[in-house]
Design an enzyme around this catalytic site. Structure first.
Site, PDB file in Angstrom:
ATOM      1  N   ASP A  66       0.809  -1.234   0.000  1.00  0.00           N
ATOM      2  CA  ASP A  66       0.000   0.000   0.000  1.00  0.00           C
ATOM      3  C   ASP A  66       0.838   1.279   0.000  1.00  0.00           C
ATOM      4  OD1 ASP A  66       0.704  -0.890   2.633  1.00  0.00           O
ATOM      5  OD2 ASP A  66      -0.729   0.521   3.501  1.00  0.00           O
ATOM      6  N   GLU A 123      -0.965  -1.927   5.090  1.00  0.00           N
ATOM      7  CA  GLU A 123      -0.031  -1.965   6.220  1.00  0.00           C
ATOM      8  C   GLU A 123      -0.105  -0.675   7.018  1.00  0.00           C
ATOM      9  OE1 GLU A 123       3.007  -1.356   8.853  1.00  0.00           O
ATOM     10  OE2 GLU A 123       2.936  -0.145   7.056  1.00  0.00           O
ATOM     11  N   GLU A 124      -0.198   0.463   6.307  1.00  0.00           N
ATOM     12  CA  GLU A 124      -0.140   1.778   6.960  1.00  0.00           C
ATOM     13  C   GLU A 124      -1.285   1.981   7.962  1.00  0.00           C
ATOM     14  OE1 GLU A 124       2.283   3.780   6.821  1.00  0.00           O
ATOM     15  OE2 GLU A 124       3.364   3.349   4.986  1.00  0.00           O
ATOM     16  N   ARG A 163      17.139  -6.910  15.891  1.00  0.00           N
ATOM     17  CA  ARG A 163      17.414  -7.256  17.286  1.00  0.00           C
ATOM     18  C   ARG A 163      16.440  -8.343  17.723  1.00  0.00           C
ATOM     19  NH1 ARG A 163      14.854  -5.134  21.711  1.00  0.00           N
ATOM     20  NH2 ARG A 163      16.816  -4.474  22.626  1.00  0.00           N
ATOM     21  N   HIS A 342       7.611   8.608   4.810  1.00  0.00           N
ATOM     22  CA  HIS A 342       6.375   9.409   4.841  1.00  0.00           C
ATOM     23  C   HIS A 342       6.618  10.877   4.472  1.00  0.00           C
ATOM     24  CE1 HIS A 342       3.884   6.402   7.465  1.00  0.00           C
ATOM     25  NE2 HIS A 342       4.681   5.790   6.606  1.00  0.00           N
TER      26      HIS A 342
END
Ligand SMILES: [Zn+2]
Ligand SMILES: [Zn+2]
Length: 370
Positions: A66, A123-124, A163, A342
């Site tokens: 997206d 996803e956003e 991580r 963004h």
């Protein structure tokens, strides 16, 4: 991959509207000779399945498709052709990288088992992965572990960072509705001022982190908006406070909510008002499984400089909904010296494409060895 990436960049689509993007992905996967390509999973999601050998283990690789409602700045030849929508987070690059790995692995089939290539919508919004899970992602396309990545501006192209444990934050949104009784601004003694109760509430919320959370834990509580029905000469009878919380574990998220309930009810009562809290979990924290993360690190190290214990990030990631169900790893990959994610002048760095595709291809051979 660069041609695919720039094609996707030219035709960005907002969450759950990725019809052209999904059709493009599905057509490419079929062209590579995939065993199965399923569209319409959780709306506009696509799952491609690739098999080799006789192994019965299955792993998943995820990309997001997206774009954002941002007007692109800059005069690149493959500039967005959709007004007010652009790939400002590099999901065009993630999709192209995973297609690159898909093509390579389909041609060579030099692994033993099943790989699920997951192209998720929205996803956003933090909605797409849950939609795919609700549509049977893990029952229709069983897999034991999952891997995802995100490009990172400011990190050198070809470098990686991850991580074990929490790598990206949970995002919770809250809304507090305070009800008092307003009235004439000259007669405060006959009102219950919802705005005053609201301001006291905003101040008191700051004690949740400073006095209610272990200093070794990371947490943010931000009241971001306040609206009332008061006016210059009338005391408000109603105040609404909106805000956003970040944390890195479900336990901290829960303890923020519990403290907020207590503070909201108590502060409103102290001001003769009533209050209601609605607390919503938009993104869960992205938790990297220690074992899968060792495999991700070993794979990345063979390809480039790898930070194996990067600091957790305050942003959120919808991939987390998948790693809440099965173990997995999320890794950052360098996007070089680009504008921030963004930002209207952000662009995915095509030089990163082979590094991302190489990562998935190598990881497939490591986790599903012949
Ligand atoms: Zn984004
Ligand atoms: Zn993103």
């Amino acid at each position: 991959m660069t041609t695919w990436r720039q094609h996707l960049h030219r035709h960005p689509e907002f969450g759950f509207e990725e019809h052209q993007t999904a059709a493009f992905v599905a057509e490419e996967l079929r062209g590579f000779g995939f065993d199965e390509v399923t569209t319409g999973v959780g709306g506009t999601g696509v799952v491609g399945t690739l098999r080799a050998g006789t192994g019965n283990r299955a792993i998943g690789f995820r990309a997001d498709m997206d774009a954002l409602r941002i007007e692109e700045q800059g005069a690149r030849p493959y500039r967005s052709q959709a007004p007010g929508v652009m790939h400002a987070c590099g999901h065009d690059g993630h999709t192209a990288m995973l297609l690159g790995a898909a093509k390579h692995l389909a041609e060579h089939r030099n692994f033993n088992g099943t790989i699920r290539f997951i192209f998720q919508p929205a996803e956003e919004w933090g909605q797409g992965m849950q939609a795919m899970l609700d549509d049977g992602l893990l029952t229709r396309f069983p897999m034991e572990e999952a891997y995802g990545l995100h490009n990172m501006p400011g990190m050198e192209v070809g470098s990686f960072a991850t991580r074990p444990g929490a790598i990206m934050a949970a995002e919770d949104n809250f809304e507090i509705e305070i009800t008092g009784s307003g009235g004439h601004a000259s007669q405060p003694h006959v009102t219950s001022d919802a705005l005053l109760a609201g301001c006291a509430t905003v101040t008191a919320l700051q004690s949740i982190v400073s006095r209610g959370t272990d200093p070794a834990e990371l947490a943010v509580v931000s009241a971001t908006e306040i609206r009332t029905d008061g006016t210059v000469n009338a005391i408000a009878s109603n105040a609404r406070i909106l805000g956003d919380c970040r944390s890195f574990s479900p336990e901290i998220s829960k303890s923020i909510e519990t403290a907020m309930e207590r503070i909201v009810a108590g502060t409103a009562a102290a001001h003769g008002c009533a209050a209601k809290l609605s607390y919503k979990r938009v993104f869960v924290p992205t938790i990297n499984d220690p074992e899968m993360t060792q495999h991700a690190i070993a794979t990345a190290r063979a390809l480039g400089p790898t930070d194996a214990n990067t600091a957790p990030m305050g942003g959120s990631e919808d991939f987390a909904r998948l790693t809440a169900q099965i173990p997995g790893n999320f890794i950052f990959i360098g996007n070089g010296d680009s504008a921030a994610l963004h930002h209207p002048s952000y662009d995915f760095n095509d030089a990163a494409l082979p590094h991302g595709a190489g990562y998935f291809a190598r990881l497939a051979r490591r986790r599903l060895p012949e």
